[in-house]
Every structure is written in C-alpha cells, then in structure tokens.
Scaffold this motif. Structure first.
Motif, PDB file in Angstrom:
ATOM      1  N   GLN A 118     -10.555   1.654  25.529  1.00 19.76           N
ATOM      2  CA  GLN A 118     -11.697   1.409  24.649  1.00 19.76           C
ATOM      3  C   GLN A 118     -11.238   1.262  23.205  1.00 19.76           C
ATOM      4  O   GLN A 118     -11.640   0.331  22.508  1.00 19.76           O
ATOM      5  CB  GLN A 118     -12.705   2.565  24.775  1.00 19.76           C
ATOM      6  CG  GLN A 118     -13.331   2.679  26.148  1.00 19.76           C
ATOM      7  CD  GLN A 118     -14.390   1.622  26.375  1.00 19.76           C
ATOM      8  OE1 GLN A 118     -15.288   1.455  25.579  1.00 19.76           O
ATOM      9  NE2 GLN A 118     -14.268   0.888  27.465  1.00 19.76           N
ATOM     10  N   ALA A 124      -7.860  -4.321  18.965  1.00 20.88           N
ATOM     11  CA  ALA A 124      -7.481  -5.715  19.192  1.00 20.88           C
ATOM     12  C   ALA A 124      -8.484  -6.670  18.536  1.00 20.88           C
ATOM     13  O   ALA A 124      -8.143  -7.793  18.195  1.00 20.88           O
ATOM     14  CB  ALA A 124      -7.370  -6.005  20.680  1.00 20.88           C
ATOM     15  N   LEU A 125      -9.733  -6.211  18.360  1.00 24.59           N
ATOM     16  CA  LEU A 125     -10.730  -7.048  17.679  1.00 24.59           C
ATOM     17  C   LEU A 125     -10.518  -7.060  16.174  1.00 24.59           C
ATOM     18  O   LEU A 125     -11.136  -7.841  15.467  1.00 24.59           O
ATOM     19  CB  LEU A 125     -12.139  -6.531  17.960  1.00 24.59           C
ATOM     20  CG  LEU A 125     -12.787  -6.900  19.291  1.00 24.59           C
ATOM     21  CD1 LEU A 125     -14.168  -6.263  19.377  1.00 24.59           C
ATOM     22  CD2 LEU A 125     -12.899  -8.401  19.452  1.00 24.59           C
ATOM     23  N   GLY A 126      -9.665  -6.145  15.691  1.00 28.88           N
ATOM     24  CA  GLY A 126      -9.421  -6.075  14.252  1.00 28.88           C
ATOM     25  C   GLY A 126     -10.196  -4.976  13.559  1.00 28.88           C
ATOM     26  O   GLY A 126     -10.329  -4.975  12.342  1.00 28.88           O
ATOM     27  N   GLN A 131     -13.672   2.393  11.885  1.00 28.36           N
ATOM     28  CA  GLN A 131     -14.592   1.638  12.750  1.00 28.36           C
ATOM     29  C   GLN A 131     -14.359   1.938  14.226  1.00 28.36           C
ATOM     30  O   GLN A 131     -15.305   2.109  14.994  1.00 28.36           O
ATOM     31  CB  GLN A 131     -14.423   0.129  12.512  1.00 28.36           C
ATOM     32  CG  GLN A 131     -15.035  -0.374  11.215  1.00 28.36           C
ATOM     33  CD  GLN A 131     -14.781  -1.859  11.003  1.00 28.36           C
ATOM     34  OE1 GLN A 131     -13.727  -2.371  11.340  1.00 28.36           O
ATOM     35  NE2 GLN A 131     -15.756  -2.548  10.431  1.00 28.36           N
TER      36      GLN A 131
ATOM     37  N   ARG B  81      -5.095  -8.912  13.636  1.00 26.44           N
ATOM     38  CA  ARG B  81      -5.606  -8.765  15.002  1.00 26.44           C
ATOM     39  C   ARG B  81      -6.917  -9.502  15.186  1.00 26.44           C
ATOM     40  O   ARG B  81      -7.240  -9.958  16.291  1.00 26.44           O
ATOM     41  CB  ARG B  81      -5.798  -7.282  15.323  1.00 26.44           C
ATOM     42  CG  ARG B  81      -4.493  -6.588  15.659  1.00 26.44           C
ATOM     43  CD  ARG B  81      -4.745  -5.117  15.787  1.00 26.44           C
ATOM     44  NE  ARG B  81      -3.572  -4.398  16.258  1.00 26.44           N
ATOM     45  CZ  ARG B  81      -3.371  -3.110  16.031  1.00 26.44           C
ATOM     46  NH1 ARG B  81      -4.255  -2.416  15.345  1.00 26.44           N
ATOM     47  NH2 ARG B  81      -2.301  -2.512  16.500  1.00 26.44           N
ATOM     48  N   SER B  82      -7.701  -9.594  14.103  1.00 31.24           N
ATOM     49  CA  SER B  82      -8.986 -10.282  14.229  1.00 31.24           C
ATOM     50  C   SER B  82      -8.782 -11.776  14.486  1.00 31.24           C
ATOM     51  O   SER B  82      -9.697 -12.471  14.884  1.00 31.24           O
ATOM     52  CB  SER B  82      -9.824 -10.060  12.970  1.00 31.24           C
ATOM     53  OG  SER B  82      -9.284 -10.778  11.887  1.00 31.24           O
ATOM     54  N   PHE B  94     -16.743  -2.373  25.979  1.00 25.14           N
ATOM     55  CA  PHE B  94     -17.244  -1.121  25.418  1.00 25.14           C
ATOM     56  C   PHE B  94     -18.363  -0.596  26.318  1.00 25.14           C
ATOM     57  O   PHE B  94     -19.432  -1.195  26.428  1.00 25.14           O
ATOM     58  CB  PHE B  94     -17.722  -1.334  23.985  1.00 25.14           C
ATOM     59  CG  PHE B  94     -16.638  -1.909  23.106  1.00 25.14           C
ATOM     60  CD1 PHE B  94     -15.356  -1.359  23.103  1.00 25.14           C
ATOM     61  CD2 PHE B  94     -16.871  -3.006  22.314  1.00 25.14           C
ATOM     62  CE1 PHE B  94     -14.341  -1.880  22.318  1.00 25.14           C
ATOM     63  CE2 PHE B  94     -15.864  -3.545  21.520  1.00 25.14           C
ATOM     64  CZ  PHE B  94     -14.598  -2.982  21.530  1.00 25.14           C
ATOM     65  N   LEU B 105     -20.178  -7.465  18.539  1.00 22.69           N
ATOM     66  CA  LEU B 105     -19.668  -6.379  17.701  1.00 22.69           C
ATOM     67  C   LEU B 105     -18.551  -6.820  16.749  1.00 22.69           C
ATOM     68  O   LEU B 105     -18.587  -6.508  15.554  1.00 22.69           O
ATOM     69  CB  LEU B 105     -19.177  -5.237  18.595  1.00 22.69           C
ATOM     70  CG  LEU B 105     -19.054  -3.881  17.907  1.00 22.69           C
ATOM     71  CD1 LEU B 105     -20.411  -3.392  17.455  1.00 22.69           C
ATOM     72  CD2 LEU B 105     -18.417  -2.871  18.843  1.00 22.69           C
ATOM     73  N   GLY B 106     -17.576  -7.547  17.272  1.00 25.05           N
ATOM     74  CA  GLY B 106     -16.440  -7.964  16.442  1.00 25.05           C
ATOM     75  C   GLY B 106     -16.873  -8.826  15.257  1.00 25.05           C
ATOM     76  O   GLY B 106     -16.614  -8.478  14.102  1.00 25.05           O
ATOM     77  N   LYS B 109     -19.125  -6.569  12.836  1.00 25.48           N
ATOM     78  CA  LYS B 109     -18.493  -5.439  12.147  1.00 25.48           C
ATOM     79  C   LYS B 109     -17.193  -5.817  11.451  1.00 25.48           C
ATOM     80  O   LYS B 109     -16.874  -5.286  10.398  1.00 25.48           O
ATOM     81  CB  LYS B 109     -18.208  -4.302  13.148  1.00 25.48           C
ATOM     82  CG  LYS B 109     -19.449  -3.702  13.774  1.00 25.48           C
ATOM     83  CD  LYS B 109     -20.284  -2.956  12.749  1.00 25.48           C
ATOM     84  CE  LYS B 109     -21.592  -2.502  13.371  1.00 25.48           C
ATOM     85  NZ  LYS B 109     -22.517  -1.939  12.381  1.00 25.48           N
ATOM     86  N   VAL B 110     -16.416  -6.693  12.063  1.00 23.38           N
ATOM     87  CA  VAL B 110     -15.098  -7.011  11.501  1.00 23.38           C
ATOM     88  C   VAL B 110     -15.186  -8.201  10.544  1.00 23.38           C
ATOM     89  O   VAL B 110     -14.689  -8.143   9.432  1.00 23.38           O
ATOM     90  CB  VAL B 110     -14.080  -7.295  12.621  1.00 23.38           C
ATOM     91  CG1 VAL B 110     -12.733  -7.697  12.031  1.00 23.38           C
ATOM     92  CG2 VAL B 110     -13.936  -6.070  13.522  1.00 23.38           C
ATOM     93  N   LYS B 112     -18.000  -9.413   9.380  1.00 24.31           N
ATOM     94  CA  LYS B 112     -19.186  -9.226   8.531  1.00 24.31           C
ATOM     95  C   LYS B 112     -20.109 -10.444   8.540  1.00 24.31           C
ATOM     96  O   LYS B 112     -20.667 -10.834   7.516  1.00 24.31           O
ATOM     97  CB  LYS B 112     -18.787  -8.913   7.073  1.00 24.31           C
ATOM     98  CG  LYS B 112     -17.682  -7.878   6.922  1.00 24.31           C
ATOM     99  CD  LYS B 112     -18.199  -6.479   7.176  1.00 24.31           C
ATOM    100  CE  LYS B 112     -17.108  -5.444   6.943  1.00 24.31           C
ATOM    101  NZ  LYS B 112     -17.376  -4.197   7.645  1.00 24.31           N
ATOM    102  N   ARG B 154     -15.983 -12.159  24.487  1.00 19.41           N
ATOM    103  CA  ARG B 154     -15.851 -11.252  23.346  1.00 19.41           C
ATOM    104  C   ARG B 154     -14.679 -11.681  22.461  1.00 19.41           C
ATOM    105  O   ARG B 154     -14.782 -11.670  21.233  1.00 19.41           O
ATOM    106  CB  ARG B 154     -15.642  -9.816  23.851  1.00 19.41           C
ATOM    107  CG  ARG B 154     -15.394  -8.815  22.739  1.00 19.41           C
ATOM    108  CD  ARG B 154     -15.321  -7.405  23.242  1.00 19.41           C
ATOM    109  NE  ARG B 154     -14.113  -7.154  24.040  1.00 19.41           N
ATOM    110  CZ  ARG B 154     -13.812  -5.967  24.564  1.00 19.41           C
ATOM    111  NH1 ARG B 154     -14.622  -4.941  24.399  1.00 19.41           N
ATOM    112  NH2 ARG B 154     -12.716  -5.810  25.286  1.00 19.41           N
ATOM    113  N   MET B 158     -14.665 -14.124  18.168  1.00 19.95           N
ATOM    114  CA  MET B 158     -13.948 -13.946  16.903  1.00 19.95           C
ATOM    115  C   MET B 158     -13.348 -15.258  16.406  1.00 19.95           C
ATOM    116  O   MET B 158     -12.707 -15.288  15.375  1.00 19.95           O
ATOM    117  CB  MET B 158     -12.836 -12.912  17.066  1.00 19.95           C
ATOM    118  CG  MET B 158     -13.322 -11.519  17.437  1.00 19.95           C
ATOM    119  SD  MET B 158     -14.264 -10.759  16.114  1.00 19.95           S
ATOM    120  CE  MET B 158     -12.948 -10.349  14.959  1.00 19.95           C
TER     121      MET B 158
END
Lengths: 218, 247
Positions: A118, A124-126, A131, B81-82, B94, B105-106, B109-110, B112, B154, B158
């Motif tokens: 998890q 991995a999503l950054g 967070q 990584r993004s 998740f 989510l990515g 949150k990442v 924005k 997912r 990104m």
C-alpha cells in the motif's frame, strides 16, 4: 443506605470539583497525547534516520519511567529551569508526555498491520512521506489501532489520579479531604469508583462504535 | 528503436546482504520503446524494475530518467516517481478507497489537479480498461484481472512518461491474464515507453521491441524478440527457453 447517599450529597461540591478537574485532565491530555503520540509514531517509520532515532529514544526513555517520576520532574525540576507551570499545567504535561510514548507504539503497530504494498503504491505515485502516511497508511491502520488506543486512554484516565499527589484537586484527591471531614472511606471510595465507571463507559461505547463502523467499510 | 534514451542505467550494482542481485547492469530504454525483461526466478528482474523508480535503492552506479539522475530522497524523488507509472504483481490498489478514488488520488493529491477534471479523465480511463461500471466498488470486490486493469488506469491517470510493470500477470488466475495483457498490448502499440518484467513469452513475442534476458543479476543478452526466441546466443538463455518452451 441513607449514609451511602448522604456521603455524596453532603459533599457534592467536592465531588463535583474533583471530577471536573479529572475530566479536564483527561480531555486535554487525551488530545495532547494522541497528537504527540501520532507524531512520534510517524517519526518511527520516517525515512529520516535522526527522526527514527529520536522516536525510539523517546519511547524507551519515557515508557520505562514511572509516571510519578514524570510528575515529580515537571512539578519540582522544571520550575528550576525558570519555566513556570502551575500544578494542573504540570499534570497535563506529565500525562501527555507519558501517554504519548504508549500511543506512539500503538500507532507504530497499527502501521505495521498495513500491507507494505500500500505504501509502495503510494510512493510510486509520487506521494511525499506525509501524504503516504496521512492518505494511505494511517486510515487503514486506524482499524487495528482502535482497541489498544482506547485501552491506553482508559489507563490514562485512571492515571490522572496520580496528580492528587502533586497538589491537584482531582477525583483521586477526594478521599484525603473526606478523611479530614470524618466521612466513611468505604462509601467515599465506592462513589469514586462509580464516578470512574461513568467516565470510562463513553470510551468503551466509542470503541464499539468505531469497530463496527470500520468492520463493514471494507 | 533508435529514439532518444528515456531511461539509462549505467553500472548499476545492488546487494541484498551478501547476495549480489544486480551486477554492473547497463540498460538504455528509448522513448516509446517496449522492453520486456525475462529470466529465471531470482535473476534480479524485479529488482531492476523497482530500481528504476527507486523503490529499491541501488548501491552503486547511476540511473538517469529523462535526462536527470534519480534523486536520493525527498520531494525530488517524489516528483520523478510521479512521472513513472508502476504496476505491481499484487496490484496494491488502495484498499480503503473506491476504484474511482484509486484512479483520482494521484492526480488530485500529487499533481494538484482539479477533482472535477480528474474525475472525467479517470472515468475515461476506467472505460478504456473496461471497468467504468465498477467505479464505486472497493478493490476487494473486484477480480484479480479487474484490479490489475484498475492499477494500470491508476498509473495512466498520472500521464506518465514511462510505465514499469513488475510481473503484472503473475498473481492472476490463468483466465484473467489475457484481459490484462490486452490492455498492455494496446498501450505498447500507442507508443507508451514500457519496461515489463514478465513470464508471458507470448506478450514478449508480439508486443516487445526488445527482449532483455537476465540471469544471476546480470544482463546476459538482449535482442529483438524474433532474434532472441529463434536464436538465443548464451547457454543460459538457451537453457531457460528450453525449459519454458517445451511445455
């Protein structure tokens, strides 16, 4: 039996003041210890070695120190450092500092129940470390944390009575006053026990509610 | 494939204790190239794949992504990584979020980005992988193949420059492998840069631009799939192929 009730009614003000202080001690220290304990728990799993070290050192030091010693330190030693704390403030601080060490361990063991994949997927999503923890890991860890968290806070609620030894008028200080007034100690102690049972029951109820709520949410 | 290099590994070494899992690995992946990494278990293929976005830190050597050396930790690494999508063997959706939330989510949150816009894109991606009608469900309510397709959506949400697949079909029931490979094949055709660690030789044959064969932590040989499967050069590769292709 009338004497049993009159012990309470004749000394209502004392009981009321004592338990009011107990509830204040509990509420402030519960919030404080949850915040500090969660922060320390985050330290213990953080990617920064210095923070991990600090978290571990804190837990080892504070968890292994008797609570009365923590109180004594805050009441007698800290004022020598020119920090002015009145007795209740010292008690809030002592309970928060002490209980946070236990909360930290509950948080850490909760985090360990979440599959490592998890956090990996989140990284991995950054996502940044806060967070990953706040969005992914802690929400899932909470389920496993509820029963031990409530246990720790129940223990803290009872630990508030240590403050009586350091000039704080809370429920634990009532027996001494009542002895001076010549009231029968047996009834006094019974009433204090009943008082604590009443205070603890909402916590038990909260635990059941949260466990039920999160049991279905998956 | 002669495009400009997107991922470059030079002299990469990694040890797990005394075990030398990556030995002087050099690998360059061009933009738009699909590289399939195969090899026996324990050969270091997964470690190689995970090293590219530093889920596995390396002990020496350099990894360059899109012209920049991989940062060690912190925000720089998170930023990198993004830009690299990752699909795991065990899906790692998740568990406490719905399918749609997993995909959103990515970007929210990442990156924005605005939730309303992300939502449309996320639904389009779920549509693409054939799971739009399950958007409100939770991962545990989906089959393995469906979960893995969500995981791909997912990663795609990104808008990554490259996708890493770490044995994406190894945890799936046989009848679900096809649906995941189908999505991967269509991505490959559209020019997505992909590094795929897999045991699916069929996928390697028809979707890869290049096959990389690893054994004992080393890149033993690399060639186009036609060349590699018809005419492997090394004994290790011949041995490996004889074991898997005879059944």
């Amino acid at each position: 039996m009338t004497e049993f009730f009159s012990v309470l009614t004749d000394n209502w003000q004392l009981f009321r003041d004592g338990f009011t202080m107990t509830v204040q001690l509990f509420l402030i220290s519960a919030v404080g210890s949850l915040l500090l304990g969660t922060l320390l728990g985050a330290f213990r799993v953080s990617p920064v070695p210095a923070l991990r070290w600090f978290g571990a050192a804190y837990v080892n030091l504070v968890r292994n120190t008797p609570l009365t010693l923590v109180f004594a330190f805050l009441v007698f030693a800290v004022p020598k450092l020119d920090v002015n704390l009145d007795y209740p403030q010292a008690a809030f601080t002592a309970l928060t500092v002490y209980t946070a060490a236990f909360i930290c361990e509950v948080v850490r063991s909760g985090i360990n129940t979440v599959a490592p994949g998890q956090a990996e997927a989140a990284r991995a999503l950054g996502m940044t470390f806060p967070q990953v923890l706040g969005q992914i890991v802690l929400p899932q860890a909470l389920r496993a944390m509820v029963p031990p968290l409530v246990s720790v806070e129940v223990a803290m609620l009872k630990n508030t009575t240590v403050a009586a030894g350091f000039s704080v008028l809370e429920a634990g200080a009532i027996p001494a006053y009542m002895a001076e007034r010549g009231e029968p100690q047996f009834y006094v102690l019974l009433w204090i026990t009943i008082g604590f049972l009443i205070l603890i029951s909402p916590l038990v109820f909260l635990q059941r509610t949260l466990e039920r709520k999160w049991a279905v949410a998956r | 494939m002669t495009g400009e290099a997107l991922i470059v590994l030079e002299n990469v070494n990694k040890w797990f204790g005394p075990l030398h899992v990556l030995q002087d690995v050099d690998l360059s992946v061009a933009r738009g190239e699909v590289v399939v990494v195969i090899g026996p278990s324990g050969s270091g293929k997964s470690t190689l794949c995970r090293a590219i976005n530093r889920l596995e830190p390396i002990d020496s050597g350099t990894i360059v992504f899109d012209g920049r050396v991989l940062p060690a930790e912190g925000r720089g690494l998170a930023k990198l990584r993004s830009e690299v999508g990752m699909v795991f063997q065990s899906f790692n959706l998740f568990a406490h979020k719905s399918i749609l939330q997993n995909v959103m989510l990515g970007p929210v949150k990442v990156l924005k980005q605005k939730p309303a816009e992300v939502r449309d894109r996320a639904m389009a991606l779920l549509e693409r992988v054939g799971i739009a009608n399950q958007a409100e469900k939770y991962p545990a309510q989906l089959s393995g193949g469906q979960q893995q397709r969500v995981a791909i959506a997912r990663a795609l949400a990104m808008q990554p420059k490259a996708l890493l697949f770490d044995e994406p079909t190894s945890a799936l029931d046989p009848e679900m492998v096809g649906e995941v490979l189908e999505v991967m094949t269509s991505l490959a055709r559209e020019g997505m840069t992909m590094v795929v660690v897999t045991h699916e030789m069929g996928f390697a044959k028809h979707a890869a631009d290049r096959v990389v064969f690893m054994a004992d932590g080393q890149l033993v040989e690399q060639a186009t799939p036609e060349e590699f499967f018809a005419n492997p050069q090394s004994d290790r590769a011949k041995d490996f192929l004889s074991k898997i292709l005879t059944h």
